[in-house]
Design a protein around this motif. Structure first.
Motif, PDB file in Angstrom:
ATOM      1  N   UNK A  40       6.767  11.116   3.693  1.00 16.82           N
ATOM      2  CA  UNK A  40       5.900   9.942   3.839  1.00 16.82           C
ATOM      3  C   UNK A  40       4.433  10.235   3.533  1.00 16.82           C
ATOM      4  N   UNK A  41       3.998  11.488   3.603  1.00 17.05           N
ATOM      5  CA  UNK A  41       2.589  11.779   3.329  1.00 17.05           C
ATOM      6  C   UNK A  41       2.220  11.514   1.871  1.00 17.05           C
ATOM      7  N   UNK A  83       3.889  -1.737   1.529  1.00 21.69           N
ATOM      8  CA  UNK A  83       4.192  -1.907   0.098  1.00 21.69           C
ATOM      9  C   UNK A  83       4.316  -0.558  -0.593  1.00 21.69           C
ATOM     10  N   UNK A  84       3.401   0.344  -0.318  1.00 23.43           N
ATOM     11  CA  UNK A  84       3.431   1.662  -0.943  1.00 23.43           C
ATOM     12  C   UNK A  84       4.630   2.488  -0.490  1.00 23.43           C
ATOM     13  N   UNK A 143      -4.572   2.607  -6.836  1.00 18.18           N
ATOM     14  CA  UNK A 143      -4.125   1.591  -7.789  1.00 18.18           C
ATOM     15  C   UNK A 143      -4.385   2.020  -9.229  1.00 18.18           C
ATOM     16  N   UNK A 144      -3.429   1.722 -10.098  1.00 20.86           N
ATOM     17  CA  UNK A 144      -3.577   2.074 -11.506  1.00 20.86           C
ATOM     18  C   UNK A 144      -4.391   1.028 -12.266  1.00 20.86           C
ATOM     19  N   UNK A 145      -4.433  -0.192 -11.768  1.00 19.97           N
ATOM     20  CA  UNK A 145      -5.165  -1.272 -12.409  1.00 19.97           C
ATOM     21  C   UNK A 145      -6.391  -1.631 -11.566  1.00 19.97           C
ATOM     22  N   UNK A 183      -1.267   9.617  -1.869  1.00 14.75           N
ATOM     23  CA  UNK A 183      -1.618  10.019  -3.231  1.00 14.75           C
ATOM     24  C   UNK A 183      -1.206   8.962  -4.246  1.00 14.75           C
ATOM     25  N   UNK A 184      -1.933   8.909  -5.378  1.00 14.64           N
ATOM     26  CA  UNK A 184      -1.509   8.030  -6.454  1.00 14.64           C
ATOM     27  C   UNK A 184      -0.340   8.672  -7.193  1.00 14.64           C
TER      28      UNK A 184
END
Length: 89
Positions: free
Chosen positions: A64-65, A53-54, A26-28, A69-70
């Motif tokens: 899909x891998x 969601x991701x 997550x960025x936040x 990662x962000x």
């Protein structure tokens, strides 16, 4: 090494913490906190919802891998020529 892994799994549960992974993704920090609380309260159902969601953030041509990662990690993984699929193989 196997003994240590079994010991950690028996004493502490899974050594792979979904909460830490979500904090990385997550960025936040506020979003991370909400998702971590959801995973703690609802466990697998919340984690499944998070992964779904991701997956919507990936384009159809991305593997899909990259869900692991962000956004910065995804860009790095896609820019590495060793990780790009080659049709000649």
């Amino acid at each position: 090494m196997v003994g240590a892994s079994v010991f950690v799994f028996v004493i502490d549960g899974s050594p792979f913490r979904a909460e830490v992974w979500i904090a990385y993704k997550e960025s936040s920090w506020m979003n991370a906190l909400v998702w971590i609380l959801l995973v703690i309260c609802f466990q697998s159902i919340a984690l499944c919802a998070y992964v779904v969601r991701e997956s919507f953030y990936l384009s159809p041509e991305q593997p899909s891998f990259l869900i692991l990662f962000n956004k910065n990690g995804r860009n790095l993984m896609l820019s590495d020529p060793l990780l790009i699929e080659d049709d000649d193989v």
